[in-house]
Design an enzyme around this catalytic site. Structure first.
Site, PDB file in Angstrom:
ATOM      1  N   HIS A  32      78.302 -35.630 -25.137  1.00 28.86           N
ATOM      2  CA  HIS A  32      79.404 -36.374 -24.510  1.00 28.86           C
ATOM      3  C   HIS A  32      80.258 -35.368 -23.740  1.00 28.86           C
ATOM      4  CE1 HIS A  32      83.239 -38.651 -24.511  1.00 28.86           C
ATOM      5  NE2 HIS A  32      82.523 -39.734 -24.773  1.00 28.86           N
TER       6      HIS A  32
ATOM      7  N   ASP B 141      79.601 -32.832 -33.644  1.00 26.51           N
ATOM      8  CA  ASP B 141      80.344 -33.968 -33.093  1.00 26.51           C
ATOM      9  C   ASP B 141      79.878 -35.209 -33.852  1.00 26.51           C
ATOM     10  OD1 ASP B 141      81.043 -36.243 -31.702  1.00 26.51           O
ATOM     11  OD2 ASP B 141      80.541 -35.459 -29.728  1.00 26.51           O
TER      12      ASP B 141
ATOM     13  N   GLN C 157      79.583 -40.472 -33.482  1.00 28.84           N
ATOM     14  CA  GLN C 157      78.651 -41.595 -33.607  1.00 28.84           C
ATOM     15  C   GLN C 157      77.851 -41.578 -34.904  1.00 28.84           C
ATOM     16  OE1 GLN C 157      78.661 -44.116 -31.531  1.00 28.84           O
ATOM     17  NE2 GLN C 157      79.865 -43.239 -29.865  1.00 28.84           N
TER      18      GLN C 157
ATOM     19  N   LYS D   1      86.071 -45.586 -34.283  1.00 28.42           N
ATOM     20  CA  LYS D   1      84.653 -45.979 -34.264  1.00 28.42           C
ATOM     21  C   LYS D   1      84.171 -46.352 -35.662  1.00 28.42           C
ATOM     22  CE  LYS D   1      83.683 -42.903 -30.354  1.00 28.42           C
ATOM     23  NZ  LYS D   1      83.571 -43.745 -29.167  1.00 28.42           N
TER      24      LYS D   1
ATOM     25  N   CYS E 190      80.071 -41.312 -20.339  1.00 23.57           N
ATOM     26  CA  CYS E 190      80.624 -39.946 -20.479  1.00 23.57           C
ATOM     27  C   CYS E 190      79.531 -38.926 -20.771  1.00 23.57           C
ATOM     28  CB  CYS E 190      81.710 -39.876 -21.550  1.00 23.57           C
ATOM     29  SG  CYS E 190      83.144 -40.858 -21.161  1.00 23.57           S
TER      30      CYS E 190
HETATM   31  N1  PLP Z   1      81.515 -37.666 -28.813  1.00 17.54           N
HETATM   32  C1  PLP Z   1      80.768 -38.756 -28.785  1.00 17.54           C
HETATM   33  C2  PLP Z   1      79.311 -38.661 -29.114  1.00 17.54           C
HETATM   34  C3  PLP Z   1      81.330 -39.980 -28.455  1.00 17.54           C
HETATM   35  O1  PLP Z   1      80.571 -41.079 -28.420  1.00 17.54           O
HETATM   36  C4  PLP Z   1      82.707 -40.043 -28.151  1.00 17.54           C
HETATM   37  C5  PLP Z   1      83.325 -41.314 -27.727  1.00 17.54           C
HETATM   38  O2  PLP Z   1      82.685 -42.200 -27.260  1.00 17.54           O
HETATM   39  C6  PLP Z   1      83.452 -38.869 -28.218  1.00 17.54           C
HETATM   40  C7  PLP Z   1      82.829 -37.699 -28.550  1.00 17.54           C
HETATM   41  C8  PLP Z   1      84.922 -38.872 -27.941  1.00 17.54           C
HETATM   42  O3  PLP Z   1      85.575 -39.627 -28.900  1.00 17.54           O
HETATM   43  P1  PLP Z   1      87.125 -40.010 -28.721  1.00 17.54           P
HETATM   44  O4  PLP Z   1      87.243 -40.607 -27.346  1.00 17.54           O
HETATM   45  O5  PLP Z   1      87.387 -40.981 -29.808  1.00 17.54           O
HETATM   46  O6  PLP Z   1      87.900 -38.745 -28.843  1.00 17.54           O
END
Ligand code: PLP
Length: 404
Positions: free
Chosen positions: A121, A198, A201, A224, A362
């Site tokens: 991401h 990270d 998900q 999430k 993203c």
């Molecule tokens: N990493 C992954 C794999 C994500 O799917 C997301 C959000 O969709 C993020 C990071 C960023 O999360 P947040 O926007 O809640 O900080």
């Protein structure tokens, strides 16, 4: 597990959108909230609201107890060894930025390598790019196969003794791929690198045990995992966090301030400058408890079945290609349709009350890897049902016919 009962816990699902019953398949972006979480937010502002840790009065003490209760629930949720290792952040993005800033300042030198993957991401790319630029470090990227899996042979070659940080997504938001992070962590540690996972998900779908994974950092977002927006967790090993400099300066993170010198608070407060998002943190406890009551194993089993069913249904639609066919996957189906733009599909599905996400999710470098500018993504949660997938597949087939 009775899905009808679970659905009844989520008031938003009873809504009609465009005069059709809402089908919410955008759970990878954010999941819906059960009534207990909504009630907890109201309860906090009705009965508890006060600043934490500082006040000598009853409300401050009650708010602090509720806030710290969530920290303990989060500790257990990911099986961290101590609450000192559980830092409140805004979400995954802030968790990663905190590590990139603090660990980066402390431990990254010119010529050091930072290893990420092609399926990250943007929030696990850009903070490392900023750091690499600041420090003269080198960002290396593990490629992704046509199936949407990490190229593990390439990983072995890219991981050298120069690597100081492996920052890797546990489950891809765009592909659903469930990466073998435990194995990768062992290999990274063998060359002396630290590892950030990270968990944005993976936290909603799978049991997380940071001690078993042996990761150095793990971060995820409450929103999430059926919790509120604006709150999340960064886990870090105590011995590492103890060594790192603060991320932000301000109230709460200090022990003593003079104009000559400031000493810092103990963990985890050293990394929690300023008034935190108390109300949402307090409500987050109830989201994790909700998940615990259903059981992560039950959630995973149900979602696995939805993924299998949805993949089969969608595979029957002519011209549709699923992007991301990893053997180990979470309940995310990303796809493109020949001759039809993903955005148009999303718009038309919305007019039928079906919420999916379209675009690059993203993950622009990943989209470039597949030679596309985006996909349609359907992502499932515990409250989704096969009947919804039936309706989705039917409407999708009609939408595609119409757009063609
Ligand atoms: N990493 C992954 C794999 C994500 O799917 C997301 C959000 O969709 C993020 C990071 C960023 O999360 P947040 O926007 O809640 O900080």
């Amino acid at each position: 597990m009775n899905i009808k009962n679970i659905r009844a816990d989520f008031p938003i699902l009873a809504q009609s959108i465009q005069e059709r019953p809402l089908i919410y398949f955008d759970n990878a972006a954010t999941s819906q909230k059960p009534q207990v979480v909504i009630d907890a937010i109201t309860h906090y502002y009705t009965h508890l609201n006060s600043n934490v840790h500082r006040g000598a009065h009853t409300l401050a003490e009650r708010a602090t107890i509720a806030f710290e209760r969530t920290r303990e629930t989060a500790r257990a949720f990911i099986n961290a060894a101590s609450v000192q290792e559980v830092i409140f952040v805004k979400g995954t993005t802030e968790g990663i930025n905190l590590v990139a800033q603090s660990f980066g300042t402390h431990s990254i030198e010119q010529g050091d390598e930072i290893l990420i993957s092609e399926m990250e991401h943007h929030s696990n790319i850009v903070p490392w790019q900023i750091l690499a630029e600041r420090k003269g470090a080198i960002l290396k990227v593990i490629p992704v196969s046509d199936e949407g899996e990490l190229d593990m042979e390439a990983f072995d070659k890219l991981l050298t003794e120069k690597c100081k940080m492996l920052a890797i997504v546990h489950v891809s938001n765009a592909l659903g791929t469930h990466n073998p992070v435990k194995q990768m962590i062992q290999k990274a540690h063998a060359v002396g690198a630290k590892v950030l996972v990270d968990g944005a998900q993976s936290s909603p779908h799978f049991e997380i045990d940071v001690q078993d994974l042996d990761c150095d950092f793990y971060t995820f977002s409450a929103h999430k995992v059926y919790g509120p927006t604006g709150i999340g967790i960064l886990y870090g090993k105590k011995e590492i966090l103890d060594e790192l400099p603060p991320y932000m300066g301000g109230g709460e993170m200090i022990k003593e301030v003079t104009f000559a010198k400031t000493s810092y608070n103990e963990l985890p407060y050293k990394f929690e400058a300023g008034t935190p998002n108390i109300g949402d943190a307090v409500a987050f406890h109830h989201a994790m408890e909700y998940v615990n009551q259903i059981g992560k194993k039950n959630i995973a089993t149900h979602e696995e079945e939805l993924l299998r069913y949805g993949t089969e249904k969608l595979s029957n639609i002519e011209g549709l290609t699923i992007i991301g066919r990893a053997k180990e996957k979470a309940s995310v189906i990303s796809f493109i349709v020949k001759g039809v733009h993903h955005y148009d599909i999303g718009m038309l599905l919305d007019s039928k009350g079906i919420a999916v996400r379209t675009g690059h999710h993203c993950t622009q470098p990943l989209m470039s890897r597949f030679g596309i500018d985006g996909t349609v993504r359907a992502s499932f949660a515990v409250y989704n049902e096969k009947e919804e997938i039936d309706m989705f597949a039917k409407e999708l087939a009609q939408t595609i016919d119409m757009l063609r």
